[in-house]
Design a protein around this motif. Sequence first.
Motif, mmCIF file in Angstrom:
data_model
loop_
_atom_site.group_PDB
_atom_site.id
_atom_site.type_symbol
_atom_site.label_atom_id
_atom_site.label_comp_id
_atom_site.label_asym_id
_atom_site.label_seq_id
_atom_site.Cartn_x
_atom_site.Cartn_y
_atom_site.Cartn_z
ATOM 1 N N VAL A 147 120.789 80.713 63.269
ATOM 2 C CA VAL A 147 120.185 80.332 61.994
ATOM 3 C C VAL A 147 119.122 81.358 61.641
ATOM 4 O O VAL A 147 118.182 81.573 62.403
ATOM 5 C CB VAL A 147 119.551 78.929 62.075
ATOM 6 N N LYS A 148 119.295 82.007 60.495
ATOM 7 C CA LYS A 148 118.290 82.963 60.016
ATOM 8 C C LYS A 148 117.330 82.211 59.112
ATOM 9 O O LYS A 148 117.699 81.686 58.069
ATOM 10 C CB LYS A 148 118.935 84.120 59.262
ATOM 11 N N CYS A 149 116.080 82.180 59.531
ATOM 12 C CA CYS A 149 115.046 81.469 58.784
ATOM 13 C C CYS A 149 114.665 82.270 57.541
ATOM 14 O O CYS A 149 114.907 83.474 57.457
ATOM 15 C CB CYS A 149 113.832 81.265 59.681
ATOM 16 N N VAL A 194 117.907 77.140 54.241
ATOM 17 C CA VAL A 194 117.380 76.899 52.905
ATOM 18 C C VAL A 194 116.172 75.982 53.049
ATOM 19 O O VAL A 194 115.976 75.350 54.079
ATOM 20 C CB VAL A 194 118.431 76.257 51.967
ATOM 21 N N GLU A 195 115.374 75.922 52.027
ATOM 22 C CA GLU A 195 114.175 75.090 52.081
ATOM 23 C C GLU A 195 114.543 73.621 52.108
ATOM 24 O O GLU A 195 115.332 73.145 51.289
ATOM 25 C CB GLU A 195 113.278 75.379 50.874
ATOM 26 N N VAL A 196 113.978 72.904 53.078
ATOM 27 C CA VAL A 196 114.226 71.478 53.225
ATOM 28 C C VAL A 196 112.886 70.776 53.287
ATOM 29 O O VAL A 196 112.035 71.137 54.095
ATOM 30 C CB VAL A 196 115.025 71.175 54.522
ATOM 31 N N ALA A 197 112.701 69.787 52.439
ATOM 32 C CA ALA A 197 111.452 69.021 52.474
ATOM 33 C C ALA A 197 111.522 68.002 53.603
ATOM 34 O O ALA A 197 112.587 67.506 53.946
ATOM 35 C CB ALA A 197 111.238 68.309 51.139
ATOM 36 N N GLN A 198 110.389 67.699 54.190
ATOM 37 C CA GLN A 198 110.324 66.732 55.295
ATOM 38 C C GLN A 198 110.892 65.379 54.862
ATOM 39 O O GLN A 198 111.524 64.695 55.640
ATOM 40 C CB GLN A 198 108.872 66.575 55.730
ATOM 41 N N GLU A 199 110.716 65.024 53.605
ATOM 42 C CA GLU A 199 111.185 63.731 53.100
ATOM 43 C C GLU A 199 112.716 63.676 53.000
ATOM 44 O O GLU A 199 113.305 62.614 52.992
ATOM 45 C CB GLU A 199 110.587 63.435 51.722
ATOM 46 N N CYS A 241 112.079 76.425 63.049
ATOM 47 C CA CYS A 241 112.030 77.841 63.415
ATOM 48 C C CYS A 241 111.020 78.034 64.547
ATOM 49 O O CYS A 241 109.937 77.463 64.522
ATOM 50 C CB CYS A 241 111.632 78.670 62.195
ATOM 51 N N GLY A 242 111.392 78.844 65.526
ATOM 52 C CA GLY A 242 110.498 79.103 66.641
ATOM 53 C C GLY A 242 109.314 79.975 66.271
ATOM 54 O O GLY A 242 108.336 80.030 67.007
ATOM 55 N N ILE A 295 111.170 73.749 58.887
ATOM 56 C CA ILE A 295 112.468 73.122 59.133
ATOM 57 C C ILE A 295 113.560 74.071 58.655
ATOM 58 O O ILE A 295 113.539 74.524 57.518
ATOM 59 C CB ILE A 295 112.574 71.773 58.398
ATOM 60 N N VAL A 296 114.507 74.392 59.556
ATOM 61 C CA VAL A 296 115.590 75.302 59.192
ATOM 62 C C VAL A 296 116.943 74.591 59.133
ATOM 63 O O VAL A 296 117.875 75.099 58.517
ATOM 64 C CB VAL A 296 115.684 76.508 60.151
ATOM 65 N N LEU A 297 117.060 73.422 59.749
ATOM 66 C CA LEU A 297 118.345 72.736 59.799
ATOM 67 C C LEU A 297 118.113 71.260 60.075
ATOM 68 O O LEU A 297 117.243 70.909 60.867
ATOM 69 C CB LEU A 297 119.189 73.348 60.921
#
Length: 70
Positions: A60-62, A23-28, A39-40, A45-47
Amino acid sequence: MIMTSMRVFPGLFVGRREVIQAVEVAQEQAEPAGSVFICGACEEIVLTGCDTDELRDVVVKCRCGEFNQL
């Protein structure tokens, strides 16, 4: 914050591993001292906040559609 790039691989090889959707995760939102996995393919950010031992049998599916593993 420790950033780790995950390895991208074809979805045909998921096998018996558990697939989780990123799910979308903000850097903050990431903990300053925690682990962040990106994600490669698209480097989003995926986790966050997981131990690497917990991710041995997880895929993990991005949101970009790529499958990632450690």
